[in-house]
Write an enzyme that holds these catalytic residues in place. Structure first.
Site, mmCIF file in Angstrom:
data_model
loop_
_atom_site.group_PDB
_atom_site.id
_atom_site.type_symbol
_atom_site.label_atom_id
_atom_site.label_comp_id
_atom_site.label_asym_id
_atom_site.label_seq_id
_atom_site.Cartn_x
_atom_site.Cartn_y
_atom_site.Cartn_z
ATOM 1 C CG ASP A 47 -1.859 1.174 1.243
ATOM 2 O OD1 ASP A 47 -2.987 1.015 0.738
ATOM 3 O OD2 ASP A 47 -1.476 2.266 1.734
ATOM 4 C CE1 TYR A 52 0.913 7.966 2.301
ATOM 5 C CE2 TYR A 52 1.329 5.682 1.753
ATOM 6 C CZ TYR A 52 0.525 6.644 2.326
ATOM 7 O OH TYR A 52 -0.651 6.265 2.930
ATOM 8 C CE LYS A 77 -3.600 4.746 0.412
ATOM 9 N NZ LYS A 77 -2.213 4.621 0.832
ATOM 10 C CG HIS A 108 -4.472 9.789 0.109
ATOM 11 N ND1 HIS A 108 -3.146 9.672 -0.205
ATOM 12 C CD2 HIS A 108 -4.575 9.417 1.402
ATOM 13 C CE1 HIS A 108 -2.476 9.241 0.861
ATOM 14 N NE2 HIS A 108 -3.325 9.079 1.849
HETATM 15 N N1 LIG Z 1 -5.214 6.494 3.616
HETATM 16 C C1 LIG Z 1 -4.592 7.241 4.507
HETATM 17 O O1 LIG Z 1 -4.911 8.428 4.712
HETATM 18 C C2 LIG Z 1 -3.463 6.646 5.285
HETATM 19 C C3 LIG Z 1 -2.922 7.334 6.380
HETATM 20 C C4 LIG Z 1 -1.881 6.724 7.087
HETATM 21 C C5 LIG Z 1 -1.435 5.459 6.711
HETATM 22 N N2 LIG Z 1 -1.959 4.823 5.621
HETATM 23 C C6 LIG Z 1 -1.501 3.478 5.191
HETATM 24 O O2 LIG Z 1 -1.605 2.578 6.302
HETATM 25 C C7 LIG Z 1 -0.314 2.007 6.553
HETATM 26 C C8 LIG Z 1 -0.149 1.673 8.026
HETATM 27 O O3 LIG Z 1 -0.381 2.818 8.833
HETATM 28 P P1 LIG Z 1 0.776 3.658 9.541
HETATM 29 O O4 LIG Z 1 2.041 3.424 8.851
HETATM 30 O O5 LIG Z 1 0.312 5.057 9.646
HETATM 31 O O6 LIG Z 1 0.817 3.100 11.019
HETATM 32 P P2 LIG Z 1 0.872 1.660 11.722
HETATM 33 O O7 LIG Z 1 1.136 0.597 10.726
HETATM 34 O O8 LIG Z 1 -0.301 1.565 12.608
HETATM 35 O O9 LIG Z 1 2.100 1.824 12.697
HETATM 36 C C9 LIG Z 1 3.410 1.982 12.269
HETATM 37 C C10 LIG Z 1 4.218 2.246 13.541
HETATM 38 O O10 LIG Z 1 4.192 1.071 14.355
HETATM 39 C C11 LIG Z 1 5.514 0.637 14.612
HETATM 40 N N3 LIG Z 1 5.529 -0.828 14.516
HETATM 41 C C12 LIG Z 1 5.334 -1.579 13.417
HETATM 42 N N4 LIG Z 1 5.426 -2.897 13.711
HETATM 43 C C13 LIG Z 1 5.687 -2.967 15.025
HETATM 44 C C14 LIG Z 1 5.906 -4.053 15.907
HETATM 45 N N5 LIG Z 1 5.854 -5.317 15.486
HETATM 46 N N6 LIG Z 1 6.148 -3.775 17.215
HETATM 47 C C15 LIG Z 1 6.186 -2.494 17.646
HETATM 48 N N7 LIG Z 1 5.998 -1.426 16.870
HETATM 49 C C16 LIG Z 1 5.745 -1.654 15.552
HETATM 50 C C17 LIG Z 1 6.362 1.257 13.523
HETATM 51 O O11 LIG Z 1 7.670 1.499 14.000
HETATM 52 P P3 LIG Z 1 8.985 1.159 13.100
HETATM 53 O O12 LIG Z 1 8.703 1.611 11.714
HETATM 54 O O13 LIG Z 1 10.056 1.927 13.804
HETATM 55 O O14 LIG Z 1 9.163 -0.325 13.199
HETATM 56 C C18 LIG Z 1 5.647 2.577 13.254
HETATM 57 O O15 LIG Z 1 6.040 3.556 14.195
HETATM 58 C C19 LIG Z 1 0.633 3.089 6.050
HETATM 59 O O16 LIG Z 1 1.960 2.650 5.924
HETATM 60 C C20 LIG Z 1 -0.040 3.478 4.759
HETATM 61 O O17 LIG Z 1 0.201 2.505 3.775
HETATM 62 C C21 LIG Z 1 -2.973 5.397 4.918
#
Ligand SMILES: NC(=O)c1ccc[n+]([C@@H]2O[C@H](COP(=O)([O-])OP(=O)(O)OC[C@H]3O[C@@H](n4cnc5c(N)ncnc54)[C@H](OP(=O)(O)O)[C@@H]3O)[C@@H](O)[C@H]2O)c1
Length: 278
Positions: A47, A52, A77, A108
């Site tokens: 994704d 990004y 997106k 988005h």
């Molecule tokens: N549509 C939208 O508006 C929107 C907005 C935000 C995100 N997204 C999508 O959703 C995806 C996921 O959301 P997100 O990246 O915002 O947040 P997330 O996946 O909820 O959290 C990522 C965070 O969690 C930590 N983490 C990951 N695995 C872990 C583990 N096993 N143990 C402990 N900590 C862990 C990561 O740290 P480290 O990286 O330091 O490991 C990072 O700080 C994004 O990458 C993107 O593709 C979409």
């Protein structure tokens, strides 16, 4: 052994791997390496988004992997300043990704004050007809935005990608999507790593009981709720950990304990969709 990630059938009869790898906030210089780690670990769903700035790294990792294109699922997106220009925006994304089509193209954010998301949706319908994207969907749409699309288009989004995690469970939005046959994708499934979530006793207790990590428990909670998700990590060991979630199952009591962590609107880690315009 390659993890057995379930496939979810969408309302256009295509299927999507329920668990993927998200690349928000992965710097362009690290993207090829980390997506390669993810593909090696068995992820087949990536994704990304134009905003990004790392589509090119995703594309390089895909090209280097040698994995047949039909085995991969790639989402990108349309950014907020291109609602009137989706065709050119997708062409640019495809160029950066080195692909001739994506699997899923999303609006988005609805950007309600711009009031162009209906126009953007009509363009996405055309892009799907041209084969430049297999499926089309939305992100951060409130129920009222989805209702408006349903009144103005015969094509229903396959997914709505929204902020969703144990502190913000969005049941109203999930129900609203279900009424239209739209599947929900969780962004920030780990609450963007919020330590109070990863350290919540309800989650830590389940992790201890199953001999897994708190993050793995949260990922299982989403999977067992039927949600599509793509946690992000910049650490190879966590990338591997986050897909190693098919050897245990949360009990109904553990599921309910995690469901009790909902904080409603107070639980948001990102902006409210009404407030995002650029
Ligand atoms: N549509 C939208 O508006 C929107 C907005 C935000 C995100 N997204 C999508 O959703 C995806 C996921 O959301 P997100 O990246 O915002 O947040 P997330 O996946 O909820 O959290 C990522 C965070 O969690 C930590 N983490 C990951 N695995 C872990 C583990 N096993 N143990 C402990 N900590 C862990 C990561 O740290 P480290 O990286 O330091 O490991 C990072 O700080 C994004 O990458 C993107 O593709 C979409």
């Amino acid at each position: 052994m390659t993890p057995k990630v379930p496939a979810i059938t969408l309302n256009d009869n295509t299927s999507i791997p329920q668990l993927g790898f998200g690349v928000f906030q992965i710097p362009p210089a690290d993207t090829e390496r980390l997506v390669s780690v993810a593909l090696e670990a068995g992820y087949r769903h990536i994704d990304t988004a134009a905003i990004y700035g790392n589509e090119a790294g995703v594309g390089r990792a895909i090209a280097a992997s040698g994995i047949p294109r039909e085995e991969l699922y790639v989402t990108t997106k349309l950014w907020n300043d291109r609602h009137d220009d989706a065709g050119a925006a997708l062409d640019e994304s495809l160029e950066r990704l080195g692909l001739d089509r994506v699997d899923l193209y999303l609006i988005h954010w609805p950007c309600p004050a711009q009031n162009r998301y209906v126009e953007a949706w009509q363009q996405l319908v055309g892009l799907r007809e041209k084969g430049l994207t297999t499926s089309i969907g939305v992100s951060n749409f409130l129920p009222e935005h989805i209702d408006r699309l349903s009144m103005t288009s015969r094509v229903t989004p396959v997914v709505n990608q929204i902020e969703l995690h144990p502190a913000l469970q969005q049941w109203k939005d999930i129900d609203a999507a279900r009424v239209h046959g739209i599947r929900v994708e969780a962004w920030a499934p780990l609450g963007q790593g919020r330590t109070d979530l990863l350290e919540a006793p309800e989650i830590v207790d389940a992790a201890t009981a199953h001999g897994v990590s708190p993050a793995q428990v949260i990922i299982r909670w989403h999977l067992q709720n039927g949600v599509i998700l793509f946690p992000k990590s910049s650490h190879p060991e966590r990338i591997r950990e986050n897909i190693d979630v098919f050897g245990f199952e949360l009990s109904s009591g553990e599921m309910a304990d995690i469901t009790s962590l909902d904080e409603g609107e107070d639980g948001r880690v990102g902006p409210h969709p009404s407030d995002v315009e650029s």
